[in-house]
Design an enzyme around this catalytic site. Structure first.
Site, short mmCIF file in Angstrom:
data_model
loop_
_atom_site.label_atom_id
_atom_site.label_comp_id
_atom_site.label_asym_id
_atom_site.label_seq_id
_atom_site.Cartn_x
_atom_site.Cartn_y
_atom_site.Cartn_z
N PHE A 176 0.81 -1.22 0.00
CA PHE A 176 0.00 0.00 0.00
C PHE A 176 0.84 1.26 0.00
CE2 PHE A 176 0.93 -0.10 4.51
CZ PHE A 176 0.80 1.20 4.96
N LYS A 177 2.08 1.17 0.45
CA LYS A 177 2.91 2.36 0.57
C LYS A 177 3.39 2.88 -0.78
CE LYS A 177 4.07 1.34 5.31
NZ LYS A 177 5.06 1.02 6.34
N ASP A 178 3.13 2.11 -1.85
CA ASP A 178 3.47 2.61 -3.18
C ASP A 178 2.73 3.91 -3.49
OD1 ASP A 178 5.32 0.71 -4.17
OD2 ASP A 178 3.71 -0.71 -4.55
N THR A 230 7.82 0.15 3.79
CA THR A 230 8.16 1.54 3.50
C THR A 230 9.47 1.63 2.71
OG1 THR A 230 7.00 2.45 5.41
CG2 THR A 230 8.78 3.78 4.50
N ALA A 279 4.56 6.76 -1.43
CA ALA A 279 5.98 6.88 -1.79
C ALA A 279 6.16 7.44 -3.19
CB ALA A 279 6.66 5.51 -1.67
#
Length: 434
Positions: free
Chosen positions: A106-108, A141, A111
């Site tokens: 999900f951090k794509d 992350t 980021a």
């Protein structure tokens, strides 16, 4: 829009300053002085839009005062070349699959957005000085940030991660890249890595020599874009006519993801209740029960990205609700799961419904069951990473051999490159100063 520090509301900086600095000089986290409200008509229209269209609309409300509409659209469109599908697991429980980006996590979203907004500000200022991005990671992350910034001129990324406490797949995703990415293997916990990063921003000598910023969820450009997919989830439910009483369960570690959801709620997203799904690192659950925040050393679990004993974004949650414990508990519930609980949930969901949960998603799913949804309510848990990123754990629990997606296999065929350091800040500082 101006931003202040959770440590001192008198602070007033621009979005550009907040993004580039990352952390306020007093070690507080930056917060927007005003949270914009999206009208009900616009929220209702989102059910007819795709993810990019929703993200562009929400982004304009938050960042439109500081970045031209054309430039902002280019940033969003470039950052989000993927969808976040909603999948029904059973009955009135759904999951939002957030692992369809380049690093399967999900951090794509945050980021990639941050990498592009930072690049925009660098071009705007025409700075000749390289920017050094420091990021502490408990797993996902690091890979999302490293891949989001890979090959970006003028930016060097240092990924600090706890030795032996991330999955092999996660480790390969940021230690095999080279170029402008340096992986630092810290002999400690995620909290140690995060503390090193925070110390770096308040060290005068280091900041005089180097241009530093952070890409953890402490940075406003990292966590705010995560509000996009909350609106997207609601829109998908609204299209099915089941969005009226929405309960959202969020696997919670450093609490950037939950904080983004709370921002979406403050902006007008109709969420009835949030659930913070904890593993054994349950300092937030303890706070919900007692009103006392007692950070402590993190404990290693199957859900390693949630192994955080002193979550940074707790400060933002307190700030959002004026430090009022009752207001927080009126909206947020919490649950805690051991490794045994996680394994049992994964086995149950796989055997009964054929859905493969990763350990973090298992906490989110279990929270909805323990909460006890009413027939009129719809529950969504966020499936934050592809199960293959935790293949060893998943296969052992499910007695399976899950397939590794091609984009993940590509990383695992690379050669690990990392620098081993202790958890002492002086050693880290000496490394950077060289």
């Amino acid at each position: 829009m101006k931003y202040y520090s959770t440590g001192a509301k008198s602070v007033s900086v621009t979005l550009k300053e907040a993004v580039i600095k990352g952390l306020a000089p007093d070690r507080g986290l930056y917060m927007p002085k005003k949270i914009p409200l999206i009208d009900k008509k616009t929220v209702s229209q989102m059910k007819e839009w795709n993810f990019k269209e929703i993200a562009n609309t929400v982004a304009q409300f938050f960042f439109g005062q500081d970045i031209s509409s054309g430039a902002l659209k280019e940033i969003v469109d470039d950052a989000l070349p993927f969808e976040t599908p909603l999948v029904r697991v059973h009955d009135n429980i759904y999951t939002l699959e957030l692992f369809h980006g380049p690093t399967l996590a999900f951090k794509d979203v945050g980021a990639r957005f941050m990498a592009r907004i930072l690049r925009h500000f660098i071009r705007e200022t025409n700075s000749k000085k390289d920017i050094n991005v420091l990021v502490a990671t408990s797993g996902d992350t690091g890979s999302a940030v490293a891949n989001g910034f890979l090959g970006v001129n003028g930016i060097h990324v240092f990924v600090l991660y706890p030795k032996g406490k991330v999955s092999p797949a996660q480790e390969y995703q940021f230690t095999t890249l080279g170029q402008n990415i340096t992986a630092l293997e810290i002999d400690g916990t995620f909290d140690d890595c995060q503390e090193i990063v925070k110390q770096a921003f308040t060290d005068g000598e280091l900041n005089e020599k180097l241009y530093l910023t952070s890409a953890n969820s402490i940075n406003v450009a990292r966590f705010l874009p995560q509000s996009f997919y909350y609106f997207n989830a609601y829109a998908q439910l609204d299209k099915r006519g089941i969005s009226d009483e929405l309960i959202v369960s969020v696997p919670s570690g450093n609490f950037g993801n939950l904080t983004a959801g709370l921002f979406a709620w403050k902006m007008g997203l109709p969420v009835k209740r949030f659930i913070a799904a904890n593993n054994r690192n349950d300092v937030f659950l303890e706070y919900l029960k007692t009103g006392v925040y007692n950070p402590r050393a993190s404990v290693e679990t199957y859900a390693n990205a949630m192994d955080v004993g002193n979550p940074s974004n707790f400060a933002r949650i307190l700030d959002l609700f004026d430090n009022d414990h009752r207001k927080i508990t009126d909206l947020i519930s919490g649950f805690r799961y051991t490794n045994e609980d996680i394994a049992q949930t994964m086995q149950k969901v796989y055997n009964l419904y054929g859905y493969v949960l990763d350990p973090h998603g298992a906490c989110g799913y279990a929270s909805l069951e323990d909460y006890g949804l009413l027939p009129s309510e719809t529950g969504i848990f966020l499936e934050t990473a592809h199960p293959a990123k935790f293949k060893e754990t998943v296969d052992r629990i499910l007695h399976s051999d899950i397939e590794i997606p091609a984009k993940l296999q590509k990383f695992m065929n690379g050669t690990k490159q990392s620098v081993e350091l202790g958890k002492d800040f002086a050693e880290f500082k000496a490394f950077l100063m060289k």
